[in-house]
Design a protein around this motif. Structure first.
Motif, mmCIF file in Angstrom:
data_model
loop_
_atom_site.group_PDB
_atom_site.id
_atom_site.type_symbol
_atom_site.label_atom_id
_atom_site.label_comp_id
_atom_site.label_asym_id
_atom_site.label_seq_id
_atom_site.Cartn_x
_atom_site.Cartn_y
_atom_site.Cartn_z
ATOM 1 N N GLN A 153 0.822 -1.199 0.000
ATOM 2 C CA GLN A 153 0.000 0.000 0.000
ATOM 3 C C GLN A 153 0.864 1.261 0.000
ATOM 4 O OE1 GLN A 153 -2.707 0.273 3.277
ATOM 5 N NE2 GLN A 153 -3.597 2.230 2.615
ATOM 6 N N LEU A 154 1.893 1.283 0.836
ATOM 7 C CA LEU A 154 2.791 2.438 0.872
ATOM 8 C C LEU A 154 3.548 2.592 -0.443
ATOM 9 C CD1 LEU A 154 4.333 2.410 4.468
ATOM 10 C CD2 LEU A 154 2.747 4.072 3.485
ATOM 11 N N VAL A 155 3.936 1.465 -1.034
ATOM 12 C CA VAL A 155 4.632 1.519 -2.324
ATOM 13 C C VAL A 155 3.742 2.139 -3.380
ATOM 14 C CG1 VAL A 155 5.640 0.137 -4.178
ATOM 15 C CG2 VAL A 155 6.183 -0.391 -1.799
ATOM 16 N N PHE A 156 2.457 1.765 -3.370
ATOM 17 C CA PHE A 156 1.528 2.300 -4.363
ATOM 18 C C PHE A 156 1.339 3.811 -4.159
ATOM 19 C CE2 PHE A 156 -2.672 2.631 -6.527
ATOM 20 C CZ PHE A 156 -2.272 2.092 -7.734
ATOM 21 N N VAL A 157 1.263 4.247 -2.896
ATOM 22 C CA VAL A 157 1.184 5.680 -2.611
ATOM 23 C C VAL A 157 2.432 6.393 -3.111
ATOM 24 C CG1 VAL A 157 1.129 7.406 -0.754
ATOM 25 C CG2 VAL A 157 -0.353 5.405 -0.644
ATOM 26 N N ALA A 158 3.590 5.776 -2.910
ATOM 27 C CA ALA A 158 4.849 6.373 -3.344
ATOM 28 C C ALA A 158 4.950 6.450 -4.857
ATOM 29 C CB ALA A 158 6.027 5.586 -2.776
ATOM 30 N N VAL A 159 4.307 5.502 -5.559
ATOM 31 C CA VAL A 159 4.272 5.572 -7.026
ATOM 32 C C VAL A 159 3.586 6.862 -7.458
ATOM 33 C CG1 VAL A 159 3.298 4.558 -9.114
ATOM 34 C CG2 VAL A 159 4.387 3.094 -7.413
ATOM 35 N N PHE A 160 2.442 7.170 -6.844
ATOM 36 C CA PHE A 160 1.730 8.396 -7.200
ATOM 37 C C PHE A 160 2.513 9.637 -6.790
ATOM 38 C CE2 PHE A 160 -1.813 5.489 -7.641
ATOM 39 C CZ PHE A 160 -2.471 6.006 -8.745
ATOM 40 N N ALA A 161 3.223 9.559 -5.671
ATOM 41 C CA ALA A 161 4.069 10.685 -5.278
ATOM 42 C C ALA A 161 5.124 10.937 -6.345
ATOM 43 C CB ALA A 161 4.736 10.408 -3.933
ATOM 44 N N GLY A 162 5.685 9.875 -6.906
ATOM 45 C CA GLY A 162 6.670 10.028 -7.973
ATOM 46 C C GLY A 162 6.065 10.601 -9.234
ATOM 47 N N VAL A 163 4.867 10.157 -9.589
ATOM 48 C CA VAL A 163 4.191 10.679 -10.784
ATOM 49 C C VAL A 163 3.987 12.186 -10.661
ATOM 50 C CG1 VAL A 163 2.011 10.692 -12.059
ATOM 51 C CG2 VAL A 163 3.061 8.513 -11.401
ATOM 52 N N PHE A 164 3.455 12.600 -9.510
ATOM 53 C CA PHE A 164 3.188 14.026 -9.334
ATOM 54 C C PHE A 164 4.472 14.822 -9.120
ATOM 55 C CE2 PHE A 164 -1.045 12.296 -7.976
ATOM 56 C CZ PHE A 164 -1.732 12.780 -9.088
ATOM 57 N N ALA A 165 5.516 14.180 -8.616
ATOM 58 C CA ALA A 165 6.806 14.870 -8.479
ATOM 59 C C ALA A 165 7.343 15.275 -9.846
ATOM 60 C CB ALA A 165 7.809 13.982 -7.749
ATOM 61 N N LEU A 166 7.135 14.429 -10.852
ATOM 62 C CA LEU A 166 7.583 14.765 -12.207
ATOM 63 C C LEU A 166 6.886 16.028 -12.714
ATOM 64 C CD1 LEU A 166 7.656 11.200 -13.806
ATOM 65 C CD2 LEU A 166 9.617 12.744 -13.601
ATOM 66 N N ALA A 167 5.558 16.069 -12.554
ATOM 67 C CA ALA A 167 4.817 17.243 -13.013
ATOM 68 C C ALA A 167 5.166 18.475 -12.194
ATOM 69 C CB ALA A 167 3.316 16.965 -12.946
ATOM 70 N N ALA A 168 5.290 18.299 -10.871
ATOM 71 C CA ALA A 168 5.640 19.431 -10.007
ATOM 72 C C ALA A 168 7.041 19.948 -10.302
ATOM 73 C CB ALA A 168 5.533 19.022 -8.537
ATOM 74 N N LEU A 169 7.946 19.063 -10.695
ATOM 75 C CA LEU A 169 9.308 19.480 -11.058
ATOM 76 C C LEU A 169 9.278 20.397 -12.271
ATOM 77 C CD1 LEU A 169 12.330 19.272 -10.561
ATOM 78 C CD2 LEU A 169 12.352 17.161 -11.903
ATOM 79 N N GLY A 170 8.471 20.039 -13.272
ATOM 80 C CA GLY A 170 8.330 20.917 -14.433
ATOM 81 C C GLY A 170 7.756 22.263 -14.052
ATOM 82 N N LEU A 171 6.741 22.256 -13.185
ATOM 83 C CA LEU A 171 6.137 23.515 -12.743
ATOM 84 C C LEU A 171 7.118 24.323 -11.897
ATOM 85 C CD1 LEU A 171 3.550 25.139 -12.858
ATOM 86 C CD2 LEU A 171 2.751 23.924 -10.841
ATOM 87 N N SER A 172 7.948 23.641 -11.118
ATOM 88 C CA SER A 172 8.959 24.325 -10.320
ATOM 89 C C SER A 172 9.982 25.028 -11.206
ATOM 90 C CB SER A 172 9.657 23.311 -9.398
ATOM 91 O OG SER A 172 10.631 23.944 -8.601
ATOM 92 N N LEU A 173 10.388 24.378 -12.295
ATOM 93 C CA LEU A 173 11.282 25.031 -13.245
ATOM 94 C C LEU A 173 10.626 26.270 -13.846
ATOM 95 C CD1 LEU A 173 12.837 22.019 -15.215
ATOM 96 C CD2 LEU A 173 14.037 23.569 -13.664
ATOM 97 N N LEU A 174 9.361 26.138 -14.208
ATOM 98 C CA LEU A 174 8.660 27.244 -14.848
ATOM 99 C C LEU A 174 8.510 28.427 -13.897
ATOM 100 C CD1 LEU A 174 7.104 28.194 -17.379
ATOM 101 C CD2 LEU A 174 5.048 27.216 -16.364
ATOM 102 N N LEU A 175 8.133 28.159 -12.667
ATOM 103 C CA LEU A 175 7.875 29.225 -11.711
ATOM 104 C C LEU A 175 9.151 29.711 -11.034
ATOM 105 C CD1 LEU A 175 5.762 30.952 -10.318
ATOM 106 C CD2 LEU A 175 5.365 29.093 -8.710
ATOM 107 N N GLY A 176 9.999 28.780 -10.607
ATOM 108 C CA GLY A 176 11.200 29.164 -9.878
ATOM 109 C C GLY A 176 12.314 29.654 -10.762
ATOM 110 N N LEU A 177 12.459 29.061 -11.952
ATOM 111 C CA LEU A 177 13.559 29.415 -12.841
ATOM 112 C C LEU A 177 13.159 30.507 -13.823
ATOM 113 C CD1 LEU A 177 16.487 28.599 -13.514
ATOM 114 C CD2 LEU A 177 15.573 26.993 -15.190
#
Length: 648
Positions: free
Chosen positions: A56-80
């Motif tokens: 169950q925790l692994v499955f939650v962490a999978v979604f955390a990784g998925v959204f981390a990818l999208a948030a990383l792109g948004l972080s580049l756009l906003l922060g950089l």
């Protein structure tokens, strides 16, 4: 805390509002060590987590990784890039739907479908970003919000995307005859992508592109006059951030096996934005930390609120979610990563010995001042021969409504000479500089720099013609060190773009050369003792010298100096005068605006005088100083009784 000691703390985390780069020095080395240590810990965690945690925790962490990818792109756009997007989930949805359609309707391999999905999304982002990135502030935010709404409506209403039901039965990732459908395998695939994207983003933020965009966020006009094409770079980062969102969307589709219009919802865009902001925009690590925190918080509230409040529905969970997020934003305004960086920096500063800061001065003039010679400085192969006109202004006019700020001005500056531009306050000197450098478009007339007609062109085009300038009102890149400021001046003399910067290795030698040249110029201007200090912490006069060093870093043939001696000590003024003489001896053309008339008359080969936007005199200093029109403009006195320097 001494100035040098403080630099170690502040250069690491000067602004919580966006990613910044410090070029070279101890702060950069410390940051590099922290990044390597962080990557080692992250990789170890990625390898070990599925082996230790429950499914169950692994499955939650999978979604955390998925959204981390999208948030990383948004972080580049906003922060950089300093651009906000309220519709970033739209790009995630395009990636998810493209991958889903290719695998379900056209029976394509999931990996191939993911690559195509990223390509389609990036092309879409380029088409969307070209018009909307010309907007600023809330107008841009509203435009991106509208884009996200359009994607959601199309996905919800179009039969090709499955309408309200969406697309089901999306194939799992398959490679070499093996289907990867186990949560642990999905975790490793998703987080391998996160680690790779994090490395690429970190390299990009630490290189030429990140440095240029950091400068843009501090002072767009100064960055443009140093040759930074701000719109082009922002568009590139916008497209890259959309590509990362598409990777996240494709991962989401193949993990869940279904995609619908919720993938483009406004709430998801807000959640991605929260991940980036709470984690911290000052570092690419913030998106990963924020994604883990937000997903863990969501799961914890879902599990524990019903235990605390029996019968609690989803609204209670949302309230708890909001309360925790508000508290985090209030007490950690720069995000978790910035808070950790500040703490580590302060602890490190206490352990490092204090180094006294010595005074400095411009050093370039010392060798030949005693003999009256001016040894050539910053000679450049290919510079036009001495006496060649590198600036030709003809009939220049600039009107602000009914105000004629510049009126029919003609001006010529040749290589190997200093031309002084003087006049009373409000005469139009700085306005003329702004037109010549491309900051303001002229109403009429022509501006020719280095043989090219450039009137009305953007400042980066003027800089590309080898013209550099300083500003009457300082335009220092306040989030950078002294060396970092000067390194931005090397933007046009370096070539690493988004791809080379992200890969790092192709740009490494170039970055070393940039740092070496920046430090040479810093020493030349007598700023070596504060090279790695935050430029914003320097006294006013020394910030002037930083601007001059930064302009010289562009290797100009034409140097436009707007009151460069303001705020300098007597020794610094003498040193700067010697520097300008040596630059002139090296064949550089210099146009100098300065209120110190005595200094201008001593330095300049020719002097132009403006009054009320008109050129009223032009010639040798001795001729101009005795000109009745000039004397009247300055003193309002009878020319027969007074000279510019005092009574006749």
């Amino acid at each position: 805390m001494t100035e040098t000691e403080a630099a170690g703390v502040l250069a690491d985390d000067r602004s919580d509002g966006g990613m910044r780069m410090t070029t070279g020095g101890a702060a950069q080395r410390r940051r590099l060590r922290r990044d390597f240590a962080g990557l080692a810990v992250l990789i170890a965690g990625v390898v070990a987590f599925p082996l230790l945690a429950s499914s169950q925790l692994v499955f939650v962490a999978v979604f955390a990784g998925v959204f981390a990818l999208a948030a990383l792109g948004l972080s580049l756009l906003l922060g950089l890039a300093g651009q906000i997007s309220l519709g970033h989930a739209g790009f995630l949805a395009i990636g998810a739907y493209t991958s889903a359609i290719l695998t379900t309707r056209y029976q394509q391999n999931a990996l191939l479908a993911s690559v195509v999905a990223v390509g389609v999304t990036m092309v879409t982002a380029a088409a969307v970003g070209t018009p909307i990135l010309r907007l600023r502030g809330h107008y841009l935010a509203l435009a991106t919000l509208g884009f996200g709404i359009i994607v959601a409506v199309v996905a919800n209403q179009w039969d090709f995307t499955g309408g309200q039901s969406g697309i089901f039965g999306i194939r799992k990732v398959e490679f070499n005859g093996r289907v990867y459908d186990d949560p642990s395998e999905q975790f490793w695939l998703v987080w391998a992508a996160v680690v790779g994207a994090l490395i690429l983003a970190r390299n990009l933020a630490s290189g030429r592109v990140g440095r240029a965009l950091g400068a843009v966020n501090d002072s767009e006009v100064a960055a443009e006059t140093l040759g930074v094409d701000t719109f082009r770079l922002r568009l590139q980062v916008f497209v890259l951030s959309a590509g990362l969102a598409a990777v996240a969307g494709s991962c989401y589709a193949h993990v869940v096996g279904v995609v619908n219009a919720q993938a483009a919802s406004f709430l998801l865009s807000v959640e991605l934005l929260l991940m980036a902001v709470i984690g911290g925009l000052a570092s690419v690590w913030g998106a990963v930390v924020g994604a883990i925190f937000v997903r863990a918080l969501s799961e914890a509230l879902t599990a524990y609120i019903p235990r605390v409040v029996p019968g609690a529905s989803g609204e209670y969970q949302l309230i708890g979610f909001g309360v925790v997020l508000v508290v985090a934003v209030i007490f950690l305004p720069g995000g978790f990563v910035s808070a950790g960086t500040r703490l580590a920096g302060r602890l490190g500063a206490r352990r490092r010995p204090r180094t006294p800061v010595s005074g400095g001065g411009v050093t370039a003039a010392s060798d030949h001042e005693a003999t009256g010679e001016a040894a050539p400085l910053l000679l450049r192969a290919g510079r036009p021969a001495v006496g060649t006109a590198v600036l030709l202004v003809r009939g220049l006019e600039l009107h602000f409504g009914g105000v004629r700020a510049v009126q029919s001005v003609d001006l010529e500056v040749r290589t190997g000479e200093i031309v002084g531009l003087i006049g009373p306050n409000g005469a139009g000197k700085t306005t003329l500089f702004n037109v010549v450098s491309g900051v303001l478009p002229p109403t009429a007339g022509t501006v020719e720099v280095g043989g090219a007609r450039l009137e009305g062109r953007r400042p980066h085009a003027v800089a590309a013609a080898r013209a550099a300038r300083t500003f009457q009102n300082l335009e220092i890149f306040s989030s950078m060190t002294v060396v970092g400021n000067v390194a931005v001046g090397r933007h046009l003399r370096s070539r690493a773009g988004v791809v080379a910067g992200a890969l790092a290795l192709p740009a490494r030698a170039e970055e070393r050369a940039i740092d070496a040249e920046a430090r040479r110029l810093v020493e030349l201007l007598g700023l070596g003792d504060v090279a790695d200090s935050p430029a914003a912490d320097l006294p006013f006069g020394r910030q002037r010298l930083v601007e001059i060093a930064r302009a010289l870093a562009t290797e100009p043939d034409l140097l436009l100096l707007d009151e460069p001696m303001a705020g300098l000590s007597a020794a610094e003024r003498a040193g700067l005068a010697g520097l300008l003489r040596r630059l002139r001896a090296g064949g550089m053309a210099i146009l100098l605006v300065e209120h110190d008339i005595e200094a201008v008359m001593a330095l300049a080969d020719r002097v132009a005088v403006l009054d009320d936007g008109r050129r009223i005199a032009y010639g040798a200093p001795s001729e101009v100083s005795d000109d009745p029109a000039v004397i009247e403009a300055y003193l309002g006195a009878d020319a027969e009784q007074t000279t510019l320097g005092g009574p006749a």
